[in-house]
Design an enzyme around this catalytic site. Structure first.
Site, short mmCIF file in Angstrom:
data_model
loop_
_atom_site.label_atom_id
_atom_site.label_comp_id
_atom_site.label_asym_id
_atom_site.label_seq_id
_atom_site.Cartn_x
_atom_site.Cartn_y
_atom_site.Cartn_z
CB SER A 177 10.24 26.63 -53.64
OG SER A 177 9.68 25.59 -52.88
CE1 TYR A 233 14.03 23.02 -56.46
CE2 TYR A 233 12.83 22.46 -54.45
CZ TYR A 233 12.89 23.08 -55.68
OH TYR A 233 11.79 23.75 -56.14
CE LYS A 261 13.43 26.68 -56.93
NZ LYS A 261 13.26 27.34 -58.24
#
Length: 388
Positions: free
Chosen positions: A162, A188, A192
């Site tokens: 991302s 989150y 990544k």
């Protein structure tokens, strides 16, 4: 059809049909990628625990590509079934290993040609409240997956990363050479970044002291995928209140929510004061995964990183107006204060993907909103209560 690519984009031959393992394949991006894989002649094995997705998406995928309904269990699937589903959590090594064993027996050897790794918890707000669960799930699942891929000889993986790994990048457009890992504001996003680092360390360990390796790793850094398959059969169906702008806008347009709050309209860098982001059609993004698989097949080994975006930025108000035009409905909104951590402008430099993989986003903002509305208007409550 796929965009032209320097890599081979031809379908696998019938006598050498290749099987791709897709973790998290029932989700938004995963389900659209399944369509692309199947239409290009690949067999697909999906593993998903359905914690933030619906198995209905797989039946819709089957309808899109013209496959018969799924057998009640993966074990009952016929040898020529091109789409096989296992409901399991990739953190559970014993269960995931059984998938590798079964597919090894069916393939008479290496179970998978490549792997696309989508699986993971993904709610930004939730990750700030239960960070340990995010680290345990997203990192632990990757550890288990890598261990089995290596053990069973599948040495090709595409990771669903991302643009959050760039944190609060200051220079636009963002290239793959920009600093990563700094300024990430939630667990989150950090998972990544950490998985990217794990994959880099893993790949580099295979090349120590000049050793040759057949491992290939592609890190795909997405910007903001929106839209849906043009059939309207599959699309984004978030659990609860949407975290992202366009699912929320679509739910307001269809009447599920009364209005949208626009967080800040005083960003001096924006043409209308609202935040600017790089939105790309989910079908363009899905085709990017096929381009990555073809690219790895051509290169044979290597560690590669690509941004996937359009290179254009649209403001929140731009998106509201575009969705209003696509839906023919008013979209009520109010202006609220900025959210902590939000930045004014963020958009990609995706030239590396175009130059190296031959991938470029080709659908425009009108296409994105038209297909999003087609999905949302046909499925006002998402997959809930859907019949196939």
């Amino acid at each position: 059809m796929l965009p032209s690519s320097s890599s081979s984009t031809s379908s696998p031959s019938s006598d050498q049909q290749r099987t791709v393992l897709v973790t998290g394949g029932c989700g938004y991006i995963g389900s659209h990628t399944l369509v692309c894989l199947l239409e290009q002649g690949y067999k697909v094995v999906v593993v998903d625990n359905l914690s933030n997705s619906s198995v209905t998406s797989l039946e819709r995928v089957r309808k899109i590509v013209g496959l018969p309904p799924q057998q009640p269990s993966a074990e009952q699937a016929s040898a020529d079934d091109c789409l096989v589903f296992y409901e399991l959590d990739i953190c559970e090594e014993v269960k995931l290993r059984q998938v590798f064993v079964e597919q090894s027996n069916k393939q008479n050897g290496r179970p998978f040609f490549s792997c696309i790794h989508f699986a993971g918890l993904k709610a930004v707000g939730e990750s700030t409240k239960i960070p340990l669960r995010y680290y345990e799930n997203n990192l632990g699942g990757t550890f288990t997956l890598l261990k089995l891929l290596d053990e069973y000889g599948c040495h090709s993986i595409v990771f669903s990363s991302s643009a959050t790994v760039y944190g609060a990048a200051k220079e636009m457009p963002i290239t793959e050479q920009a600093i990563v890992g700094l300024g990430i504001t939630n667990a989150y996003g950090r998972t990544k970044y950490m998985v990217e680092e794990i994959l880099k360390d893993f790949y580099n360990s295979m090349t120590l002291e000049g050793k040759a390796t057949d491992w290939s790793v592609v890190l795909l850094r997405y910007f903001n995928p929106i839209g849906a398959h043009p059939s309207g059969l599959i699309g984004e169906d978030p659990n609860g209140i949407p975290n992202n702008l366009m699912p929320y806008v679509a739910q307001v347009a269809v009447g599920r929510r009364p209005k949208l709050t626009v967080f800040g309209n005083d960003y001096a860098e924006s043409h209308d004061g609202t935040g600017v982001r790089d939105y790309l059609h989910v079908m363009d993004l899905s085709e990017g995964h096929l381009s990555a698989i073809h690219y790895m097949d051509e290169k044979k080994s290597g560690l590669f990183t690509f941004n996937l975006g359009t290179g254009k930025g649209y403001s929140v108000l731009d998106m509201i107006h575009a969705m209003r035009e696509a839906s023919g409905t008013e979209i009520p909104y109010e202006i609220g204060p900025r959210r902590p951590g939000d930045i004014a402008i963020c958009y990609a430099d995706a030239e590396a993907a175009a130059t190296e993989m031959g991938w470029r986003a080709k659908r425009n903002l009108k296409d994105m909103c038209k297909d999003l509305w087609n999905w949302q208007s046909q499925n006002p409550n998402g997959y809930a209560g859907a019949t196939n």
